[in-house]
Motif scaffolding. Structure first.
Motif, PDB file in Angstrom:
ATOM      1  N   ASP A   1       0.835  -1.203   0.000  1.00  0.00           N
ATOM      2  CA  ASP A   1       0.000   0.000   0.000  1.00  0.00           C
ATOM      3  C   ASP A   1       0.870   1.253   0.000  1.00  0.00           C
ATOM      4  O   ASP A   1       0.627   2.210  -0.748  1.00  0.00           O
ATOM      5  CB  ASP A   1      -0.905   0.025   1.233  1.00  0.00           C
ATOM      6  N   LEU A   2       1.889   1.267   0.865  1.00  0.00           N
ATOM      7  CA  LEU A   2       2.773   2.429   0.953  1.00  0.00           C
ATOM      8  C   LEU A   2       3.508   2.638  -0.369  1.00  0.00           C
ATOM      9  O   LEU A   2       3.628   3.768  -0.852  1.00  0.00           O
ATOM     10  CB  LEU A   2       3.770   2.239   2.099  1.00  0.00           C
ATOM     11  N   GLN A   3       3.990   1.565  -0.955  1.00  0.00           N
ATOM     12  CA  GLN A   3       4.713   1.701  -2.220  1.00  0.00           C
ATOM     13  C   GLN A   3       3.806   2.220  -3.324  1.00  0.00           C
ATOM     14  O   GLN A   3       4.233   3.011  -4.175  1.00  0.00           O
ATOM     15  CB  GLN A   3       5.326   0.358  -2.609  1.00  0.00           C
ATOM     16  N   ALA A   4       2.535   1.815  -3.311  1.00  0.00           N
ATOM     17  CA  ALA A   4       1.586   2.329  -4.296  1.00  0.00           C
ATOM     18  C   ALA A   4       1.388   3.831  -4.117  1.00  0.00           C
ATOM     19  O   ALA A   4       1.306   4.586  -5.099  1.00  0.00           O
ATOM     20  CB  ALA A   4       0.257   1.591  -4.177  1.00  0.00           C
ATOM     21  N   ALA A   5       1.298   4.268  -2.852  1.00  0.00           N
ATOM     22  CA  ALA A   5       1.153   5.698  -2.580  1.00  0.00           C
ATOM     23  C   ALA A   5       2.388   6.457  -3.040  1.00  0.00           C
ATOM     24  O   ALA A   5       2.292   7.535  -3.652  1.00  0.00           O
ATOM     25  CB  ALA A   5       0.915   5.920  -1.086  1.00  0.00           C
ATOM     26  N   GLN A   6       3.567   5.920  -2.757  1.00  0.00           N
ATOM     27  CA  GLN A   6       4.814   6.577  -3.168  1.00  0.00           C
ATOM     28  C   GLN A   6       4.939   6.639  -4.690  1.00  0.00           C
ATOM     29  O   GLN A   6       5.464   7.614  -5.234  1.00  0.00           O
ATOM     30  CB  GLN A   6       5.996   5.837  -2.556  1.00  0.00           C
ATOM     31  N   ARG A   7       4.456   5.610  -5.361  1.00  0.00           N
ATOM     32  CA  ARG A   7       4.480   5.598  -6.819  1.00  0.00           C
ATOM     33  C   ARG A   7       3.553   6.684  -7.379  1.00  0.00           C
ATOM     34  O   ARG A   7       3.925   7.416  -8.302  1.00  0.00           O
ATOM     35  CB  ARG A   7       4.057   4.215  -7.333  1.00  0.00           C
ATOM     36  N   ASP A  60       7.050   7.755   9.885  1.00  0.00           N
ATOM     37  CA  ASP A  60       6.349   8.309  11.043  1.00  0.00           C
ATOM     38  C   ASP A  60       4.894   8.679  10.743  1.00  0.00           C
ATOM     39  O   ASP A  60       4.132   8.952  11.667  1.00  0.00           O
ATOM     40  CB  ASP A  60       7.073   9.567  11.548  1.00  0.00           C
ATOM     41  N   CYS A  61       4.542   8.693   9.463  1.00  0.00           N
ATOM     42  CA  CYS A  61       3.210   9.150   9.062  1.00  0.00           C
ATOM     43  C   CYS A  61       2.262   7.975   8.834  1.00  0.00           C
ATOM     44  O   CYS A  61       2.676   6.837   8.622  1.00  0.00           O
ATOM     45  CB  CYS A  61       3.303   9.960   7.771  1.00  0.00           C
ATOM     46  N   ARG A  62       0.975   8.287   8.849  1.00  0.00           N
ATOM     47  CA  ARG A  62      -0.061   7.369   8.399  1.00  0.00           C
ATOM     48  C   ARG A  62      -0.475   7.812   7.004  1.00  0.00           C
ATOM     49  O   ARG A  62      -0.473   9.007   6.694  1.00  0.00           O
ATOM     50  CB  ARG A  62      -1.227   7.387   9.386  1.00  0.00           C
ATOM     51  N   HIS A  63      -0.810   6.858   6.168  1.00  0.00           N
ATOM     52  CA  HIS A  63      -1.027   7.143   4.751  1.00  0.00           C
ATOM     53  C   HIS A  63      -2.448   6.740   4.363  1.00  0.00           C
ATOM     54  O   HIS A  63      -2.890   5.636   4.688  1.00  0.00           O
ATOM     55  CB  HIS A  63      -0.008   6.394   3.900  1.00  0.00           C
ATOM     56  N   VAL A  64      -3.149   7.641   3.686  1.00  0.00           N
ATOM     57  CA  VAL A  64      -4.524   7.392   3.255  1.00  0.00           C
ATOM     58  C   VAL A  64      -4.538   7.184   1.745  1.00  0.00           C
ATOM     59  O   VAL A  64      -3.925   7.953   0.993  1.00  0.00           O
ATOM     60  CB  VAL A  64      -5.450   8.561   3.650  1.00  0.00           C
ATOM     61  N   LEU A  65      -5.244   6.147   1.316  1.00  0.00           N
ATOM     62  CA  LEU A  65      -5.393   5.823  -0.097  1.00  0.00           C
ATOM     63  C   LEU A  65      -6.851   6.033  -0.490  1.00  0.00           C
ATOM     64  O   LEU A  65      -7.762   5.577   0.214  1.00  0.00           O
ATOM     65  CB  LEU A  65      -5.015   4.368  -0.369  1.00  0.00           C
ATOM     66  N   ILE A  66      -7.075   6.697  -1.607  1.00  0.00           N
ATOM     67  CA  ILE A  66      -8.419   6.848  -2.153  1.00  0.00           C
ATOM     68  C   ILE A  66      -8.461   6.077  -3.466  1.00  0.00           C
ATOM     69  O   ILE A  66      -7.699   6.368  -4.394  1.00  0.00           O
ATOM     70  CB  ILE A  66      -8.780   8.326  -2.349  1.00  0.00           C
ATOM     71  N   ALA A 126      -5.866   8.756  -5.477  1.00  0.00           N
ATOM     72  CA  ALA A 126      -5.295   9.862  -4.709  1.00  0.00           C
ATOM     73  C   ALA A 126      -4.691   9.317  -3.424  1.00  0.00           C
ATOM     74  O   ALA A 126      -5.018   8.206  -2.982  1.00  0.00           O
ATOM     75  CB  ALA A 126      -6.364  10.908  -4.384  1.00  0.00           C
ATOM     76  N   THR A 127      -3.835  10.120  -2.829  1.00  0.00           N
ATOM     77  CA  THR A 127      -3.231   9.730  -1.564  1.00  0.00           C
ATOM     78  C   THR A 127      -2.790  10.973  -0.797  1.00  0.00           C
ATOM     79  O   THR A 127      -2.600  12.048  -1.376  1.00  0.00           O
ATOM     80  CB  THR A 127      -2.006   8.805  -1.797  1.00  0.00           C
ATOM     81  N   PHE A 128      -2.680  10.840   0.498  1.00  0.00           N
ATOM     82  CA  PHE A 128      -2.023  11.842   1.332  1.00  0.00           C
ATOM     83  C   PHE A 128      -1.531  11.157   2.599  1.00  0.00           C
ATOM     84  O   PHE A 128      -1.919  10.027   2.904  1.00  0.00           O
ATOM     85  CB  PHE A 128      -2.963  13.018   1.671  1.00  0.00           C
ATOM     86  N   ARG A 129      -0.652  11.818   3.297  1.00  0.00           N
ATOM     87  CA  ARG A 129      -0.151  11.272   4.559  1.00  0.00           C
ATOM     88  C   ARG A 129      -0.413  12.280   5.663  1.00  0.00           C
ATOM     89  O   ARG A 129      -0.603  13.471   5.400  1.00  0.00           O
ATOM     90  CB  ARG A 129       1.341  10.950   4.459  1.00  0.00           C
ATOM     91  N   PHE A 130      -0.447  11.792   6.904  1.00  0.00           N
ATOM     92  CA  PHE A 130      -0.622  12.736   8.001  1.00  0.00           C
ATOM     93  C   PHE A 130       0.167  12.298   9.235  1.00  0.00           C
ATOM     94  O   PHE A 130       0.426  11.111   9.448  1.00  0.00           O
ATOM     95  CB  PHE A 130      -2.100  12.961   8.324  1.00  0.00           C
ATOM     96  N   LEU A 131       0.557  13.310   9.993  1.00  0.00           N
ATOM     97  CA  LEU A 131       1.371  13.119  11.192  1.00  0.00           C
ATOM     98  C   LEU A 131       0.656  13.774  12.358  1.00  0.00           C
ATOM     99  O   LEU A 131       0.332  14.964  12.318  1.00  0.00           O
ATOM    100  CB  LEU A 131       2.747  13.756  10.995  1.00  0.00           C
ATOM    101  N   VAL A 186      -2.398  18.121  13.468  1.00  0.00           N
ATOM    102  CA  VAL A 186      -2.118  17.131  12.430  1.00  0.00           C
ATOM    103  C   VAL A 186      -1.512  17.843  11.227  1.00  0.00           C
ATOM    104  O   VAL A 186      -2.069  18.838  10.746  1.00  0.00           O
ATOM    105  CB  VAL A 186      -3.391  16.376  12.005  1.00  0.00           C
ATOM    106  N   GLU A 187      -0.384  17.324  10.766  1.00  0.00           N
ATOM    107  CA  GLU A 187       0.199  17.799   9.518  1.00  0.00           C
ATOM    108  C   GLU A 187      -0.275  16.902   8.380  1.00  0.00           C
ATOM    109  O   GLU A 187      -0.075  15.688   8.415  1.00  0.00           O
ATOM    110  CB  GLU A 187       1.721  17.777   9.572  1.00  0.00           C
ATOM    111  N   MET A 188      -0.917  17.500   7.380  1.00  0.00           N
ATOM    112  CA  MET A 188      -1.300  16.785   6.157  1.00  0.00           C
ATOM    113  C   MET A 188      -0.264  17.089   5.085  1.00  0.00           C
ATOM    114  O   MET A 188       0.122  18.244   4.899  1.00  0.00           O
ATOM    115  CB  MET A 188      -2.673  17.220   5.672  1.00  0.00           C
ATOM    116  N   GLY A 189       0.160  16.059   4.371  1.00  0.00           N
ATOM    117  CA  GLY A 189       1.183  16.293   3.370  1.00  0.00           C
ATOM    118  C   GLY A 189       1.100  15.349   2.194  1.00  0.00           C
ATOM    119  O   GLY A 189       0.383  14.344   2.223  1.00  0.00           O
ATOM    120  N   ARG A 190       1.857  15.694   1.156  1.00  0.00           N
ATOM    121  CA  ARG A 190       1.981  14.890  -0.063  1.00  0.00           C
ATOM    122  C   ARG A 190       0.619  14.555  -0.679  1.00  0.00           C
ATOM    123  O   ARG A 190       0.453  13.504  -1.287  1.00  0.00           O
ATOM    124  CB  ARG A 190       2.752  13.604   0.215  1.00  0.00           C
TER     125      ARG A 190
END
Length: 250
Positions: free
Chosen positions: A18-24, A51-57, A67-72, A102-106
């Motif tokens: 899942d993380l690799q798909a988000a990074q791609r 350190d972040c959690r990653h959301v996949l849409i 779509a994707t974003f991460r948050f801390l 919460v920091e939202m990023g990427r």
């Protein structure tokens, strides 16, 4: 975290795949748009991912990642130095912020998809988390495509006129390459229609909810973007907008 809207679903990354798909997808959205050479496996990854959690849409029908974003999550402003934004901005003033943040990023959307429900679902997913954990401030870096300021004068002038951060939270300059738009465009009056068209969709949404920005943009050569620090105090979100967000969040 699992949330659906029509054929879309938002969920938290659960596996390394899942993380690799988000990074791609991040690479496609940021570097791919600039014509960077693609070997079919290029990714956008950094030390903050761990350190972040990653959301996949995703599209429920095809399983495609749209779509994707991460948050801390930070317990208070005392932890602001852990954030990605702190690499680019002097955020010492926010160290005094008392509540959870919460920091939202990427945040990015697949270059071939532009369904407005994607952004709505992303905000719905974040709203659910904010409500469950009592988050009082959302923040992050809102990106303009490209590293040249030409073409964004009206947008930056609008930010200068209407949306600068309160002085008690205003970030100071830290990055080596910045565009001090509040100073450079002090006498420039924006065309509101052009300004709205130039604003990135994520930033436009922040501003509709009462968000504010830094007085300068950072030139990010790595991602090929200009970005402004963006903050949103949850208590300041208009009640009607809160109801809309909670309607999506379920």
């Amino acid at each position: 975290m699992m949330l659906g809207k029509g054929h879309l679903q938002a969920r938290e990354a659960a596996t390394e795949a899942d993380l690799q798909a988000a990074q791609r997808l991040r690479w496609l959205a940021f570097m791919g748009k600039r014509g960077a050479c693609d070997d079919g496996a290029a990714v956008d990854a950094d030390d903050y991912d761990a350190d972040c959690r990653h959301v996949l849409i995703e599209d429920r029908r095809s399983g495609q990642l749209l779509a994707t974003f991460r948050f801390l999550h930070l317990q208070s402003g005392a932890e602001i130095g852990r954030s990605y934004s702190a690499r680019h901005y002097d955020l010492d003033r926010l160290r005094d912020f008392p509540g959870p943040m919460v920091e939202m990023g990427r945040f990015c959307i697949h270059p071939e998809h532009g369904d407005p429900d994607i952004l709505r679902l992303a905000w719905g997913a974040m709203t659910g988390y904010v409500d469950r954990h009592g988050v009082q401030l959302l923040f992050g870096c809102s990106s303009f495509i490209g590293t040249e300021t030409q073409g964004y004068a009206d947008a930056f002038a609008l930010l200068k006129d209407r949306h600068l951060a309160p002085r008690r939270w205003l970030p100071r300059v830290k990055a080596p390459k910045v565009f001090r738009f509040a100073r450079a465009l002090a006498r420039f009056k924006p065309d509101l229609r052009r300004a709205q068209a130039e604003l990135p969709p994520l930033l436009r949404t922040y501003l509709l909810m009462g968000g504010w920005v830094s007085d300068h943009a950072v030139v990010d050569d790595q991602l090929g973007t200009l970005h402004v620090f963006t903050g949103l105090e949850v208590a300041a979100i208009p009640p009607a907008r809160q109801r809309l967000l909670r309607g999506v969040a379920g």
